[in-house]
Motif scaffolding. Structure first.
Motif, short mmCIF file in Angstrom:
data_model
loop_
_atom_site.label_atom_id
_atom_site.label_comp_id
_atom_site.label_asym_id
_atom_site.label_seq_id
_atom_site.Cartn_x
_atom_site.Cartn_y
_atom_site.Cartn_z
N LEU A 35 0.74 -1.26 0.09
CA LEU A 35 0.12 -0.06 0.00
C LEU A 35 0.85 1.35 0.02
O LEU A 35 1.58 1.52 1.09
N ARG A 36 0.71 2.23 -1.01
CA ARG A 36 1.68 3.32 -1.12
C ARG A 36 0.73 4.44 -0.60
O ARG A 36 -0.20 4.48 -0.69
N GLU A 37 1.52 5.43 -0.23
CA GLU A 37 0.81 6.71 0.57
C GLU A 37 0.01 7.38 -0.24
O GLU A 37 -1.27 7.68 -0.24
N ASP A 38 0.31 7.59 -1.94
CA ASP A 38 -0.59 8.33 -2.59
C ASP A 38 -1.87 7.37 -3.06
O ASP A 38 -2.99 8.01 -3.17
N VAL A 39 -1.71 6.13 -3.29
CA VAL A 39 -2.70 5.23 -3.27
C VAL A 39 -3.80 5.19 -2.01
O VAL A 39 -5.04 5.35 -2.27
N PHE A 40 -3.30 5.42 -1.04
CA PHE A 40 -4.10 5.15 0.17
C PHE A 40 -4.66 6.54 0.27
O PHE A 40 -6.02 6.64 0.76
N LYS A 41 -4.19 7.77 0.20
CA LYS A 41 -4.88 8.95 0.16
C LYS A 41 -5.95 9.18 -0.96
O LYS A 41 -7.01 9.80 -0.34
N LYS A 42 -5.89 8.63 -1.97
CA LYS A 42 -6.80 8.62 -2.97
C LYS A 42 -8.01 7.72 -2.71
O LYS A 42 -9.08 8.08 -2.78
N PHE A 43 -7.59 6.81 -2.12
CA PHE A 43 -8.78 5.65 -1.44
C PHE A 43 -9.53 6.16 -0.62
O PHE A 43 -10.73 5.97 -0.54
N MET A 44 -8.92 6.90 0.47
CA MET A 44 -9.55 7.68 1.60
C MET A 44 -10.47 8.82 1.01
O MET A 44 -11.57 9.20 1.74
N SER A 45 -9.84 9.43 0.06
CA SER A 45 -10.72 10.66 -0.47
C SER A 45 -12.01 10.11 -1.06
O SER A 45 -12.88 10.91 -1.22
N GLN A 46 -12.05 9.06 -1.80
CA GLN A 46 -13.35 8.39 -2.41
C GLN A 46 -13.87 7.57 -1.31
O GLN A 46 -14.99 6.93 -1.83
N GLY A 47 -13.46 7.37 -0.33
CA GLY A 47 -14.22 6.25 0.73
C GLY A 47 -15.29 6.59 1.23
O GLY A 47 -15.62 7.79 1.63
N SER A 48 -16.05 5.82 1.70
CA SER A 48 -17.36 5.81 2.42
C SER A 48 -17.28 6.15 4.02
O SER A 48 -15.87 5.95 4.59
N PRO A 49 -17.82 6.28 4.86
CA PRO A 49 -17.79 6.49 6.18
C PRO A 49 -17.06 5.27 6.68
O PRO A 49 -16.39 5.38 7.82
N ALA A 50 -17.82 4.08 6.20
CA ALA A 50 -17.03 2.59 6.71
C ALA A 50 -15.56 2.76 6.57
O ALA A 50 -14.75 2.20 7.32
N VAL A 51 -15.06 3.28 5.32
CA VAL A 51 -13.75 3.17 5.03
C VAL A 51 -12.93 3.92 6.17
O VAL A 51 -12.08 3.64 6.63
N HIS A 52 -13.39 5.47 6.50
CA HIS A 52 -13.02 6.05 7.33
C HIS A 52 -12.79 5.56 8.82
O HIS A 52 -11.91 5.88 9.61
N LYS A 53 -13.66 4.71 9.03
CA LYS A 53 -13.78 4.12 10.48
C LYS A 53 -12.72 3.18 10.59
O LYS A 53 -12.19 2.89 11.60
N VAL A 54 -12.53 2.39 9.28
CA VAL A 54 -11.67 1.25 9.57
C VAL A 54 -10.24 1.81 9.41
O VAL A 54 -9.19 1.51 10.25
N PHE A 55 -9.89 2.84 8.55
CA PHE A 55 -8.35 3.33 8.38
C PHE A 55 -8.22 4.81 9.05
O PHE A 55 -7.12 5.30 8.40
N GLY A 56 -9.22 5.26 9.66
CA GLY A 56 -9.10 6.50 10.32
C GLY A 56 -7.82 6.67 11.09
O GLY A 56 -7.22 5.57 11.63
N GLY A 57 -7.28 7.76 11.47
CA GLY A 57 -6.22 8.00 12.11
C GLY A 57 -5.65 7.17 13.30
O GLY A 57 -4.82 6.84 13.50
N GLY A 58 -6.72 7.05 14.29
CA GLY A 58 -6.58 6.52 15.56
C GLY A 58 -6.81 5.12 15.58
O GLY A 58 -6.56 4.43 16.51
#
Length: 237
Positions: free
Chosen positions: A61-84
């Motif tokens: 998982l590359r940083e640029d890929v992850f940032k793009k994935f998060m920018s297009q992600g649903s609330p569920a994605v942010h809950k799984v991969f959020g900062g904390g």
């Protein structure tokens, strides 16, 4: 006047048998509901040591890929991969692919998580060691329906993974989600085991399908000494 009215009300309640019984049952039911809601369930997880899945975590998982994935992600994605989250690549301040093993117990939790906390983000992740064990605690993503799995790899790495999204298509023809872009379907955190960690004695449990706790026993130096002496005695004989 108000005090007198309240006094008369409570006096009437005590003297009247029927309302008192009704009130008693109401209070008893309320207490029972509160007690049931506070009841905890603890489930022991099997720590697997034999995983023959080919090409597992081969896609980094590359940083640029992850940032793009998060920018297009649903609330569920942010809950799984959020900062904390334990599974966030930014948990330790800088980007670090969670599918790559991290030497967690070489760092103090308060120091490593200081940047995250100073930015106003909260986390339930905590790790520490005692004289007997290495311990990790963290909330799992999801709403109480987790399929988390724990593996001990080659005596050197402990792996925590699970799915947050099911794969589509025919399950028989679909390859293992861990062999491709795994972040689109699941999560992982791989941790290096300290040298004195006993990979054969790892305990994992989940409380209320939410709180994960992993305990890795330390190798007892006395056991090593006894084993060494036993081998030496056999060689002598």
């Amino acid at each position: 006047m108000l005090y007198f009215s309240q006094k008369c009300f409570f006096s009437h309640t005590i003297r009247t048998n029927k309302p008192q019984t009704s009130l008693h049952h109401t209070l008893k039911s309320s207490v029972s509901l509160i007690f049931n809601s506070m009841t905890t369930t603890r489930k022991q997880l099997e720590v697997q040591t034999d995983d023959q899945t080919p090409h597992k975590w081969c896609v980094l998982l590359r940083e640029d890929v992850f940032k793009k994935f998060m920018s297009q992600g649903s609330p569920a994605v942010h809950k799984v991969f959020g900062g904390g989250s334990l599974f966030s690549p930014f948990l330790f301040g800088k980007f670090f692919d969670p599918s790559d093993a991290f030497p967690l117990w070489e760092f103090d939790a308060d120091i490593l998580l200081a940047g995250l906390r100073s930015s106003g983000q909260s986390t339930t992740v905590d790790w520490f060691q005692t004289d007997q064990d290495y311990v990790l605690k963290a909330d799992l993503p999801g709403d109480g329906k987790n399929n988390v799995q724990v593996y001990a790899e080659n005596g050197k790495v402990v792996e925590i993974s699970g799915q947050w999204k099911q794969q589509g298509g025919d399950s028989k023809s679909t390859k293992d989600w861990r062999s491709g872009n795994w972040w689109e379907h699941g999560y992982v955190r791989k941790l290096e085991l300290p040298q004195d960690a006993d990979w054969r004695r790892i305990e994992a449990s989940v409380t209320n399908d939410l709180l994960l706790e992993i305990k890795i026993h330390k190798i007892n130096p006395l056991d090593c000494d006894i084993s060494h002496l036993t081998m030496k005695d056999k060689e002598t004989v």
